[in-house]
Write an enzyme that holds these catalytic residues in place. Structure first.
Site, mmCIF file in Angstrom:
data_model
loop_
_atom_site.group_PDB
_atom_site.id
_atom_site.type_symbol
_atom_site.label_atom_id
_atom_site.label_comp_id
_atom_site.label_asym_id
_atom_site.label_seq_id
_atom_site.Cartn_x
_atom_site.Cartn_y
_atom_site.Cartn_z
ATOM 1 N N THR B 25 1.092 -1.287 0.182
ATOM 2 C CA THR B 25 -0.491 -0.171 -0.129
ATOM 3 C C THR B 25 0.643 1.110 -0.295
ATOM 4 O O THR B 25 2.157 1.091 0.897
ATOM 5 C CB THR B 25 -1.534 -0.169 1.165
ATOM 6 N N CYS B 31 -4.095 6.892 8.058
ATOM 7 C CA CYS B 31 -3.775 5.763 7.610
ATOM 8 C C CYS B 31 -3.116 4.896 8.640
ATOM 9 O O CYS B 31 -1.905 5.377 8.324
ATOM 10 C CB CYS B 31 -4.357 5.534 6.202
ATOM 11 N N HIS B 48 -5.591 -1.371 4.786
ATOM 12 C CA HIS B 48 -5.416 0.485 4.720
ATOM 13 C C HIS B 48 -6.727 0.636 5.114
ATOM 14 O O HIS B 48 -7.530 1.540 4.700
ATOM 15 C CB HIS B 48 -5.141 0.921 3.156
#
Lengths: 207, 163
Positions: B25, B31, B48
């Site tokens: 990711t 996040c 994520h």
């Protein structure tokens, strides 16, 4: 006030919202032009409706190294205004304003960073003032915050803010460039649906 | 290291893979990236997440957006392809504070709240956290290598590390 939903955007609403972004970004670019002593061209303003999770990619590769200056807008609009510059453009901007010869972001000293942040402040102020003059809406802006990092990481901040209440978001994007093509960047304003409705309701009578 | 496919996980997204694939990711900010791994079957999962708690949000149908529902779904998806939930271990990264707005105290910051929520949920599920590269003020790209269980964390200006 008419109930509006940007997910069912009409052509008329699209024109209104695009013009609002155009006027805001145009005013910001006039300010930037004065600061750097160059003329800047702005591209056609585009209106996008995307899933929140696509926001990390709207500036291209989420790992792209950018300088992002973010302003929160409150009052009659709930919006975030982001000025995104590729790092070469941030360097160019500092060099033009301070008459320096910085060659990399790592060389930025506190003065350089503060000038960049202040530039974001002046430009954001111009953008929001133009929106305010156009709409008469009551707008408060935060002090701008700057980060120089991966585009995806910078965009996660507005993404999370808007993800609380929505799965989609509306944003207005204007790209700008200067004749030598070294100084270029993107202005993005992200709005929630109530803010979209407020703008369109105020300006809709004109069209 | 054998060459596997690279499986991308977007924002508010999750995916699972078997060795030798790599789950990645890009550009995690506030996040949190949650990597789960079963060392015996070499099955990995990566989520994520954007927000700590689905129960406080009305619009919560995207399970990968929230720490609580994403971890549940990730474990479920991993077990479907053969991982054993009791063997899972976790590594987490992200939860940075990308911007320092003045009106926020530390506990209210979303990065911190995301990390705290993830740690509490993993604890409740008895999934040990083997490594943690969270907080601070910079973005991270992560890669979970399913052949080894190594989580590679890349940054701009803050180095690369294997955790």
């Amino acid at each position: 006030m008419k109930e509006r939903d940007y997910r069912n955007l009409t052509n008329e609403e699209l024109d209104i919202i695009r013009e609002a972004g155009n006027i805001g970004a145009g005013n910001a670019m006039t300010s930037l032009g004065k600061l750097v002593g160059r003329t800047l061209d702005i591209s056609i303003t585009e209106v996008h409706i995307e899933k929140i999770q696509e926001l990390g990619s709207v500036l291209g590769d989420p790992e792209k190294y950018i300088a992002g200056m973010l302003i929160n807008v409150h009052g009659d609009l709930n919006a975030m205004l982001l000025l995104a510059l590729e790092t070469e453009s941030a360097i160019k901007m500092v060099n033009l304003i301070l008459n320096k010869n910085v060659t990399s972001v790592e060389e930025f000293d506190e003065m350089d960073l503060s000038v960049l942040c202040e530039t974001g402040n002046i430009l954001g102020g111009s953008y929001v003032n133009a929106l305010n003059s156009l709409t008469g809406l009551d707008l408060d802006v935060s002090i701008p915050q700057m980060a120089i990092d991966m585009a995806g990481a910078i965009l996660s901040y507005p993404a999370i803010e808007f993800a609380r209440n929505d799965n989609t978001m509306l944003f207005i994007e204007t790209k700008f460039t200067e004749a030598t093509n070294i100084l270029k960047g993107t202005y993005i304003i992200i709005l929630d649906n109530a803010s979209f409705s407020n703008i369109v309701n105020v300006l809709g009578d004109w069209v | 290291m054998s060459e596997g496919n690279v499986v991308k996980v977007g924002m508010a997204d999750l995916n699972v893979a078997k060795a030798p694939d790599i789950l990645t990711t890009l550009g995690l900010g506030s996040c949190v990236g949650i990597a789960l791994y079963d060392n015996i079957t070499k099955i990995g999962g990566l989520a994520h997440i954007m927000l700590p708690d689905s129960t406080q949000i009305k619009n919560n149908e995207n399970v990968a957006k929230f720490a609580d529902t994403a971890i549940e779904k990730l474990i479920c998806d991993m077990s479907i392809i053969g991982a054993k939930p009791s063997r899972l271990v976790a590594k987490i990264a992200g939860g940075a504070h990308m911007f320092e707005f003045k009106n926020m105290d530390d506990m209210m910051r979303i990065g911190t709240r995301n990390v705290t929520a993830v740690m509490e949920i993993l604890k409740k599920l008895n999934i040990p956290i083997l490594a943690n590269d969270t907080g601070s003020n910079y973005g991270r790209t992560i890669e979970l290598h399913t052949d080894t269980g190594i989580l590679l964390v890349r940054t701009i200006g803050h180095g690369i590390k294997e955790i």
